[in-house]
Design an enzyme around this catalytic site. Sequence first.
Site, PDB file in Angstrom:
ATOM      1  N   ASP A 167      -0.415   0.567   8.038  1.00  0.00           N
ATOM      2  CA  ASP A 167      -1.821   0.559   7.640  1.00  0.00           C
ATOM      3  C   ASP A 167      -2.688  -0.080   8.720  1.00  0.00           C
ATOM      4  OD1 ASP A 167      -3.886   0.953   5.520  1.00  0.00           O
ATOM      5  OD2 ASP A 167      -3.993  -1.224   5.642  1.00  0.00           O
TER       6      ASP A 167
ATOM      7  N   LYS B 226      -5.676   1.493  11.278  1.00  0.00           N
ATOM      8  CA  LYS B 226      -7.018   0.909  11.381  1.00  0.00           C
ATOM      9  C   LYS B 226      -7.413   0.623  12.830  1.00  0.00           C
ATOM     10  CE  LYS B 226      -6.945  -1.092   6.729  1.00  0.00           C
ATOM     11  NZ  LYS B 226      -6.872  -2.321   5.911  1.00  0.00           N
TER      12      LYS B 226
END
Length: 814
Positions: free
Chosen positions: A677, A681
């Site tokens: 994740d 980003k």
Amino acid sequence: MKVLKFGGTSVANPENINKVKSIVQGKDDGKKVVVVSAFGGVTDVLLDTLRLASEQNLDYHKGLKELEQRHINAIKELLPVQKQSAVLSKVKSDLNVLETLLEGSYLIGEVTPKLSDKIVSYGELLSSFIISEFFIAEGMNATFTDSRQLIVTNENYGKATVDFDKTNSNCQSHFKMAQEQVFVLPGFVASSNSSNSTTLGRGGSDFTAAIIAAAIDATILEIWTDVSGMYTANPKLVKQAKCVSHISYEEAMELSHFGAKVLYPPTIQPVLGKEIPIVIKNTFSPNDEGTRITKNTNGEGKTVRGISHVGNISLLSLEGPGMIGIPGISKRFFETLSMESISVVLITQASSEHSICVAIADEDVDRAVDAVSQAFEFEMARKKIKPVLVEKELTIIALVGDNMKSHQGLSGKMFSTLGRNNVNIRAIAQGASERNISAVIKKSDVKKALNSLHEEFFEENIKQLNLFVMGVGNVGSKFLEQIRQQREYLKDELQLNLRVIGISNSRTMAFDEEGINLNDWEATLAKGQNADKSKFFDIVTALNFRNSVFVDNTASNLVADSYPDYLKNSIAVVTCNKIACSSDYGFYQELKQLSKKYNAPFLFETNVGAGLPIIDTLKNLIASGDKVNKIQAVLSGSLNFVFNNFNDHVTFHDIVKQAQEQGYTEPDPTIDLSGIDVMRKILILARESGNQLDIGQIENESFLPKESLETNSNAAFFETLKKNEAGFQSLYKKASEVDSKLKYVAQFEDGKAKVGLQNIPKGHDFYNLEGSDNIVLFFTERYPNQPLIIKGAGAGAEVTASGIFADIIRIGNF
């Protein structure tokens, strides 16, 4: 003297005719001419009955019986018993003549225009006679006057041309000599010099009233119908349409020519020269103001007074190199259409003279193509002119207003509004008077085009956004609740009207063209149809709403893959799903390019930092000319929550479980704890900084043991956390020994990116980062030593929903 005309719906039945009587009685005591149409629907029945008779189909008797019964029933309801006999006798006599005429058509197996006019005229003749007798029975000083004795025409049956000299003389002498106060006349009908019945064409009753009003110098012409005047747009298609209180003759003519059914275009011509006001009123709401039509409006109201349209249009194009510089091509083209009695609604011609394009009615296309092809057969055979090109299923939309010529930029405003909503324009026309700007568009785009233009020109800058929401779990449900709470504020303060048209979860989906009730959306969704991502898209595109926004609250690859389809249809995309922007760089670029090409916003602020304005700030830095040198960030609210709460008194397993239960992690917590994740980003931030990078190029220093990364279920994953508790405690102990805190850090510098767990010492900007907060440090050419810092809550359904909401508001402000 006043002239009042009542249309078919106004006299459709005895109840409505009583309303007409009240309106006529409510006027002053001066003389009044009352022109009436046939009872509602009677003309259609007459035409259908005549068609059946001419086809030698005995079913025509059914139509005749229906007509007889309807008129006799009206007499019995309207008149007292002692007054009925004479009226019934006259009406039955007329119906007998009508039957004889229809029988003649049946016997010869055809119908002529002359016979058609004679038969169709009975609708108005019967209604006007019955209504006049009703008025008399009610004690009114009324009489029946046959319009055929007043209005003289040529013998162009079906659409006769009026002889105004004879007609005016007849009207003036008749009404001057008559003593009655109320004169009831049939509209639509007239007679030729040879005393043959003729008709004045579609909307002829309006025309009859205008002819008489002009002949007798009436003080006013009132058109009573079933709507309260002329509207800014068709209220059946544009619910926000408003009645125009005052409009000029010219504006009214333009609107009526382009589909405003409330007024027949030729109606205005007779009264225009004498400046007799026309008022359009509603029989069923007689106290409504209505629309007043006069010589000018003295600049009242808006620049654009109305938006109208005419459907069932086809474009006919003639083009080729043999047209350039050759005199007479246009003459031959239009003369050919004229010889076929084909009306041209719109004309556009390239300045190069290479092509001529005209809009005509769909029903005339085949005749037009045959005639034009024959007329230019020689040039086409020698390839100097191409075969006639036809485009069907089109509609003309038009902006209308007297004052448009004195305001620059209206055309640009019109076309940009249509363009923003993916409405393709096939042809454009604007007269020298600049009272009308017309565009030809696809029939399927009419509703969207009218609503978009009406919103732009009439709705005081209130912009409607139509939302289609995929995913209504933690984030999605919070998002819908925020819309519900803020709807009135947005409308009042930001001039934004948000409507949720469609919602879907993994099981069901539901749609409501009027907007889903957000107080009860769960029940609506429960009753919906089976969820289908492809069908969801098909419904969104079929509805074809203006300012449509697709909102993705899922973490689905399949949903992310559908973004190009939405963008290609000029449907904005707002997403918290990071998959699209962190996938293959080519796909990311494609989405960006499609957004620009189709003028469809693609916003994903919540991909990094939930509701924090990280991406928006980065975009503004780049747009203003700054350059990013380095990015350092703590981008996982879930991991920050975990390491802020993990210590030697609790287990790593319990803290991760708590983060999942409180909604800080993805449904699959491996995505967060593995660093995937965070990699996504920092990849998105690197790309938004202008760098070409793929996720495989990011270095990931994972703190999880290999067996945790290789699990295929949440249960198995959590078991590995228990098993490796000693390793996690070791990480905590090492950080504590050097008076540091554990933070999962992402960094981008010199074209390279990496993520991993770090010991953060006291004094560092990351050290005191609490809870599930995120922090981003932007080191740029403008901020080389002291970075630009964005810090705040970076996880949780509430803040993520607010970030999506913020993106929606950004679209509303575009």
